[in-house]
Design an enzyme around this catalytic site. Structure first.
Site, short mmCIF file in Angstrom:
data_model
loop_
_atom_site.label_atom_id
_atom_site.label_comp_id
_atom_site.label_asym_id
_atom_site.label_seq_id
_atom_site.Cartn_x
_atom_site.Cartn_y
_atom_site.Cartn_z
N TYR A 130 0.84 -1.21 0.00
CA TYR A 130 0.00 0.00 0.00
C TYR A 130 0.87 1.26 0.00
CZ TYR A 130 -2.77 3.55 2.61
OH TYR A 130 -3.37 4.71 3.04
N1 LIG Z 1 -6.68 5.04 7.51
C1 LIG Z 1 -5.66 5.81 7.76
O1 LIG Z 1 -5.18 5.91 8.90
C2 LIG Z 1 -5.06 6.63 6.65
C3 LIG Z 1 -3.95 7.41 6.94
C4 LIG Z 1 -3.44 8.26 5.94
C5 LIG Z 1 -4.04 8.29 4.70
N2 LIG Z 1 -5.13 7.48 4.43
C6 LIG Z 1 -5.73 7.62 3.09
O2 LIG Z 1 -6.74 8.61 3.21
C7 LIG Z 1 -7.72 8.42 2.18
C8 LIG Z 1 -9.10 8.54 2.77
O3 LIG Z 1 -9.28 7.60 3.80
P1 LIG Z 1 -10.77 7.21 4.31
O4 LIG Z 1 -10.62 6.66 5.66
O5 LIG Z 1 -11.70 8.34 4.04
O6 LIG Z 1 -11.09 6.02 3.30
P2 LIG Z 1 -12.44 5.18 3.17
O7 LIG Z 1 -13.44 5.60 4.20
O8 LIG Z 1 -12.05 3.75 3.08
O9 LIG Z 1 -13.03 5.68 1.77
C9 LIG Z 1 -12.48 5.28 0.58
C10 LIG Z 1 -13.51 5.51 -0.51
O10 LIG Z 1 -12.94 5.08 -1.75
C11 LIG Z 1 -13.96 4.49 -2.49
N3 LIG Z 1 -13.49 3.55 -3.47
C12 LIG Z 1 -12.74 2.43 -3.24
N4 LIG Z 1 -12.56 1.77 -4.40
C13 LIG Z 1 -13.21 2.48 -5.36
C14 LIG Z 1 -13.41 2.27 -6.74
N5 LIG Z 1 -12.89 1.20 -7.37
N6 LIG Z 1 -14.13 3.18 -7.44
C15 LIG Z 1 -14.67 4.25 -6.81
N7 LIG Z 1 -14.53 4.49 -5.48
C16 LIG Z 1 -13.81 3.60 -4.77
C17 LIG Z 1 -14.81 3.75 -1.46
O11 LIG Z 1 -16.06 3.50 -2.04
P3 LIG Z 1 -17.20 2.59 -1.34
O12 LIG Z 1 -17.98 3.57 -0.53
O13 LIG Z 1 -17.94 2.03 -2.49
O14 LIG Z 1 -16.49 1.55 -0.52
C18 LIG Z 1 -14.82 4.72 -0.30
O15 LIG Z 1 -15.91 5.59 -0.38
C19 LIG Z 1 -7.41 7.07 1.55
O16 LIG Z 1 -6.75 7.30 0.31
C20 LIG Z 1 -6.45 6.42 2.54
O17 LIG Z 1 -5.54 5.56 1.89
C21 LIG Z 1 -5.64 6.68 5.38
#
Ligand SMILES: NC(=O)c1ccc[n+]([C@@H]2O[C@H](COP(=O)([O-])OP(=O)(O)OC[C@H]3O[C@@H](n4cnc5c(N)ncnc54)[C@H](OP(=O)(O)O)[C@@H]3O)[C@@H](O)[C@H]2O)c1
Length: 221
Positions: A130
């Site tokens: 990732y």
């Molecule tokens: N978790 C952490 O601690 C962390 C830390 C730093 C950065 N980040 C990054 O921050 C960003 C936002 O995080 P978050 O927690 O808001 O993520 P999240 O809640 O998992 O949301 C990700 C979104 O991406 C959509 N998605 C996934 N695959 C897709 C596809 N093929 N086509 C269209 N949409 C798609 C999902 O759609 P569905 O609603 O259909 O599932 C979901 O709405 C991410 O890029 C993550 O990698 C995360």
């Protein structure tokens, strides 16, 4: 202003959209399920049905044409294995930036990740995969002529936002709320002089608007 959010139904995406709508910004976004289109329509958001994995850049360009900016905050979220990570976290931002070039959308804000995030915890192979995918997406975006900004948040929490951050070119990885990341993205959209720059952001003591404005003019020409 019109803003298109890829990942609009996600934790950060929803919060970005809600803040923009509250400010009278026209918001659109990409979702994978028709129920999400209806839910977002009730909030005044014009979501478009599509899957980032199967959409071509040309198709995505048709969705974002007429928007002023696009935000990428989608992620595989640990589902679908390395292939999903490659297709969504890795290739997704590049697909969006190509679409932006085709559609004449000049500004892109990418939500990425700290390069050293959680490395001290000796994470598994999937996590390392990732991290590499996220970095490849950054590399692809910074090579474009777009007005890009990369926001690298530290570990995300769902605690209520504080409105206060520590933001700059290099910060120590700690934790930040999704509320405060969303507010930071919105502030970056509001401040076009913050451009062609990578910002690391974590919980802190500076009001978000002030923290973002200190970076105006500091980006790559
Ligand atoms: N978790 C952490 O601690 C962390 C830390 C730093 C950065 N980040 C990054 O921050 C960003 C936002 O995080 P978050 O927690 O808001 O993520 P999240 O809640 O998992 O949301 C990700 C979104 O991406 C959509 N998605 C996934 N695959 C897709 C596809 N093929 N086509 C269209 N949409 C798609 C999902 O759609 P569905 O609603 O259909 O599932 C979901 O709405 C991410 O890029 C993550 O990698 C995360």
């Amino acid at each position: 202003m019109k803003v298109f959010v890829v990942g609009i139904a996600g934790g950060v995406g929803r919060r970005v959209a809600a803040r923009l709508v509250a400010q009278g910004v026209q918001v659109g976004g990409l979702v994978r399920r028709s129920a999400q289109v209806e839910d977002l329509a009730a909030e005044g958001i014009a979501a478009t049905l599509g899957d980032l994995v199967t959409l071509t850049s040309e198709e995505l360009a048709a969705f974002i044409r007429g928007y002023d900016a696009a935000v990428f905050t989608a992620g595989a979220g640990g589902e679908g294995g390395p292939e999903a990570i490659d297709q969504i976290d890795g290739a997704g931002p590049g697909k969006l930036s190509k679409a932006a070039e085709i559609a004449g959308v000049s500004r892109i804000v990418l939500v990425s990740v700290f390069p050293e995030a959680w490395r001290e915890r000796r994470m598994d192979e999937a996590f390392e995969h990732y991290m590499v995918a996220k970095k490849q997406a950054e590399v692809e975006l910074v090579l474009t002529d777009l007005d890009w900004v990369i926001v690298r948040p530290s570990a995300l929490s769902n605690a209520p936002g504080t409105g206060l951050v520590d933001l700059g070119l290099a910060k120590v990885h700690e934790e930040i709320t999704r509320d405060d990341v969303a507010e930071t993205v919105v502030e970056v959209l509001r401040q076009p002089d913050v451009n062609r720059i990578i910002l690391e952001v974590t919980d802190g003591a500076t009001p978000i608007a002030a923290a973002v404005s200190t970076m105006a003019g500091a980006g790559r020409a």
